[in-house]
Design a protein around this motif. Structure first.
Motif: not given
Ligand code: FMN
Length: 220
Positions: A209-220
């Motif tokens: 079980v892991r958090q979704a990529m969208a919840d842990i990555v921010r691209w700027v």
């Protein structure tokens, strides 16, 4: 080069193994490879503030078990059990003889380069990371380097089909007492950063079980 899919397979294979098959031992060459990935791990300033204590003595493992709630299943069954020790502030300070010896005799730096590195390291300790005034902060910083070795060893193990479990579930003071009595801490020059068990699973792993990529990555 391994395919990206092979790497991801290894990451899915690796899980926190709670109990190992006590009958299966990791071949020496395979375990040497795992240890070597610890040795080759990077560390801030290249100072390698670690030591790997491979604890195979059943009596010592039994003593550790009494103060390590997080390895009740792993300590008695692991093929190999490693305590990753971190150097304390006496060795990690910018003016320590150990550091000087490392730069001279392991890194083979000349006098000028040593002076430059030490000046930079002193400023890093005193101003950038505020480590110098607090031995606990210094030890925690050394422990952070140890966790890089920990991650590399667990990943290497997974890539070659060996199971593992990182262990932080221990009473630090009491576990260090046990290790100290086994003469592993060199009169307090080392402390216990983290432990890790290796072996072969005996039960199927639980789903990852892991958090979704969208919840842990921010691209700027
Ligand atoms: C630094 C660290 C310390 C951990 N300590 C323990 C521990 O003491 N006992 C244990 O059973 N699992 C321990 N774990 C395992 C984690 O609980 C586990 O990695 C996490 O729940 C994710 O599950 P997975 O590794 O199976 O993907 C530790 C993991 C890490 C990275």
């Amino acid at each position: 080069m391994p395919h990206p899919q092979d790497i991801l397979e290894a990451f899915h294979f690796r899980h926190a193994c709670k109990v190992f098959d006590p009958a299966r031992k990791i071949p020496a060459k395979v375990f040497d490879c795992i240890l070597e990935t610890g040795r080759l791990s990077p560390a801030s300033f290249g100072f390698e503030p670690w030591r790997f204590a491979v604890i195979q003595d059943p009596i010592l493992r039994e003593k550790l078990k009494t103060v390590t709630w997080g390895a009740q299943g792993q300590l008695p069954t692991a093929s190999h059990f490693v305590a990753i020790l971190a150097r304390r502030s006496a060795d990690m300070r910018h003016d320590s003889p150990w550091l000087l010896d490392l730069m001279r005799n392991v890194q083979h730096f000349d006098t000028d380069r040593i002076a430059q590195r030490l000046a930079r390291y002193r400023s890093f300790q005193e101003h950038d990371f505020h480590l110098a005034e607090n031995p606990r902060a210094m030890f925690d910083w050394a422990c952070r380097q140890c966790y890089i070795a920990l991650g590399n060893m667990m990943t290497a193990a997974a890539l070659i089909g060996v199971d593992s479990c990182a262990i932080e579930g221990f009473d630090q003071t009491e576990a260090e007492q046990v290790l100290s009595e086994a003469n592993l801490l060199e009169d307090g020059r080392f402390g216990l950063a983290v432990m890790v068990a290796f072996g072969y699973r005996i039960k199927p792993q639980t789903p990852k079980v892991r958090q979704a990529m969208a919840d842990i990555v921010r691209w700027v």
